[in-house]
Design a protein around this motif. Sequence first.
Motif, mmCIF file in Angstrom:
data_model
loop_
_atom_site.group_PDB
_atom_site.id
_atom_site.type_symbol
_atom_site.label_atom_id
_atom_site.label_comp_id
_atom_site.label_asym_id
_atom_site.label_seq_id
_atom_site.Cartn_x
_atom_site.Cartn_y
_atom_site.Cartn_z
ATOM 1 N N LEU A 139 23.229 -8.550 -1.544
ATOM 2 C CA LEU A 139 22.822 -7.295 -0.906
ATOM 3 C C LEU A 139 23.590 -6.112 -1.485
ATOM 4 O O LEU A 139 23.030 -5.022 -1.698
ATOM 5 C CB LEU A 139 23.012 -7.375 0.607
ATOM 6 C CG LEU A 139 22.022 -8.284 1.366
ATOM 7 C CD1 LEU A 139 22.429 -8.403 2.819
ATOM 8 C CD2 LEU A 139 20.614 -7.718 1.262
ATOM 9 N N GLU A 140 24.911 -6.330 -1.720
ATOM 10 C CA GLU A 140 25.682 -5.241 -2.325
ATOM 11 C C GLU A 140 25.157 -4.918 -3.730
ATOM 12 O O GLU A 140 25.023 -3.744 -4.099
ATOM 13 C CB GLU A 140 27.162 -5.654 -2.394
ATOM 14 C CG GLU A 140 27.836 -5.700 -1.014
ATOM 15 C CD GLU A 140 29.280 -6.162 -1.116
ATOM 16 O OE1 GLU A 140 29.694 -6.549 -2.243
ATOM 17 O OE2 GLU A 140 30.002 -6.140 -0.088
ATOM 18 N N GLU A 141 24.884 -5.961 -4.479
ATOM 19 C CA GLU A 141 24.343 -5.717 -5.816
ATOM 20 C C GLU A 141 23.001 -5.007 -5.745
ATOM 21 O O GLU A 141 22.720 -4.073 -6.518
ATOM 22 C CB GLU A 141 24.195 -7.051 -6.557
ATOM 23 C CG GLU A 141 25.521 -7.707 -6.898
ATOM 24 C CD GLU A 141 25.330 -9.058 -7.553
ATOM 25 O OE1 GLU A 141 24.154 -9.493 -7.661
ATOM 26 O OE2 GLU A 141 26.323 -9.679 -7.957
ATOM 27 N N LYS A 142 22.149 -5.426 -4.792
ATOM 28 C CA LYS A 142 20.848 -4.769 -4.643
ATOM 29 C C LYS A 142 21.009 -3.320 -4.233
ATOM 30 O O LYS A 142 20.247 -2.440 -4.661
ATOM 31 C CB LYS A 142 19.996 -5.513 -3.618
ATOM 32 C CG LYS A 142 19.462 -6.838 -4.115
ATOM 33 C CD LYS A 142 18.607 -7.500 -3.066
ATOM 34 C CE LYS A 142 18.062 -8.821 -3.574
ATOM 35 N NZ LYS A 142 17.224 -9.505 -2.554
ATOM 36 N N THR A 143 22.052 -3.028 -3.374
ATOM 37 C CA THR A 143 22.291 -1.638 -2.949
ATOM 38 C C THR A 143 22.678 -0.789 -4.157
ATOM 39 O O THR A 143 22.187 0.337 -4.330
ATOM 40 C CB THR A 143 23.393 -1.596 -1.887
ATOM 41 O OG1 THR A 143 23.011 -2.443 -0.797
ATOM 42 C CG2 THR A 143 23.602 -0.186 -1.367
#
Length: 590
Positions: free
Chosen positions: A389-393
């Motif tokens: 999720l952090e990478e996607k953000t």
Amino acid sequence: QGILHKNDHSLLCVSACPPCLALRDPMAMERANLLNMAKLSIKGLIESALSFGRTLDSDYPPLQQFFVVMEHCLKHGLKVKKSFLGYNKSLWGPLEMVEKLCPEAGEIAASVRDLPGLKTPLGRARAWLRLALMQKRLADYLRVLITRKDLLSDFYENSSVMVEEEGAVIVGLLVGLNVIDANLCVKGEDLDTQVSLTHKHRENTLVNGQIAAILDQKNYVEELNRHSSVHGLQGRVDNLEKSNSKLIEELAIAKNNIIKLQEENHQLRNENTIILMKVTQVDVDVELDTYKQSRQGLDEMYNEARRQLREECQLRQDVENELVVQVSMKQEMDLAMKLLEKDIHEKQDTLIGLRHQLDEVKAINVEMYSKMQTSDDGMKQKNDMITRLEEKTNQITATMKQLEQRLQEAERDRWTAEDGARKFKLQLETDLKIEKEWRQTLQNDLDRERDIVAQLSAEAQQINGLKKEFHRLQDENSQLKGICEEQEKALEELGCKLSESKLKIEDIKEANKALQGGQVWLKDKEATHCKLCEKEFSISRRKHHCRNCGEIFCNACSDNELPLPASPKPVRVCDTCHALLLQRCSSNAT
């Protein structure tokens, strides 16, 4: 029979008995197998997803199995397309048609085309299925597709799943998948190659393969036993048929023997009657005794023949009874074989039921194993999910910046395009004016060309008249040439004679001048007829001067030659001067 195919991952054969394979259509069997597999995969996916209680991802084994089954259902009966690289079957063709039939599917099709990692039509079709499942519109899109049979006929055969009623059943089953929430990362997967299975799914596949191998061995033993019993019965039937054929041959031989004996008896009777007719009255008693003795022998032979005939009839009756018994035994054997086949079919149906139960037990084991593994790996998955999720953000933030830059570039491009459009409009108006002027010029040239064509046609008619006149003149010229040739021949003869008499003319002139005191000859132009015979001169009738009087005569009237005082040599003179000169010479001589 009932094995997982190496290439078709989850394709099971339900109807595997040989009689069913012989009676049923292979395409219908494949449709039934695909329908059953679709039912099992969809049911297992819904149950496992509801028991899981979470969003499904790409590594979920039942979801991968569902996509494999759907791929096989969509590939069934797909027509082969010829391309530069050979022959292939592409799922992307019919799925791409959904965009035209249902505008809502345009977003999915555009997303699939924009994915950078997809290089083959099969990969695009797999990505389309995953996006449609995430959108929860897979059933709606496929329902719209199967209603258009005219479009499907371009991609599928007439007996394929998507064209037949099994396709409608499968689409109805897909409606239940709308309760599932799928979060699939299509961009990161390698969809061009075959869908890969996880380590857990490979272990389950190995277990399934071992169980299937055991079931195959059991089926092989049962089939071997069935074939052995059938072969035994078939051997007995063959033996009975052979014995029946032998008995029929013996019966035919006995019939032939009876016919021969009857013929011999009839021949003996005929001989006896002939003997009786030949015998005289004197030898009647002797012949009668002999006849009685022979008759006794014949009676004995006749009795023996009748006894043999009765024995043969009894033997024939026994053979016929045996044949009836053999036929009844054969009917009983056929009935036994039918009962045996029925028993085999029942056993196979029981085996199929056991396989279904085994599949259900297998599915329960897979579900329990997945639950246990999920409970152990829950924290790891959550940590991985947070990291993703952090990478996607971060990716979304970078994407937003790129989109803003693209928006600014698009605004600049729009202003540039508007300027170009205005310039293009002005240029287009100028070109239209030039086009109109050019068109008017072409129209004027066309009118001039038409006038020239009319003039040329008139000149062509005149040329045709001149051509006829030319041919007429050619004929006249040929006639004149013939006349000229005759005249040239006459002129050649004239030239030869003129060349010979040229010198003579000079001498004659001097002689005439001396005799006549310078008398001038008559000119050729002044004479048109002969002075003596008055015939008209021509090419053949030439003019000749008389050397004495100077008049002009024809050749017939001036063919005499005499010597004159001016010319000691004989020269041409006319008939009148010839007569006068002769008379003058004769008077001088006297």
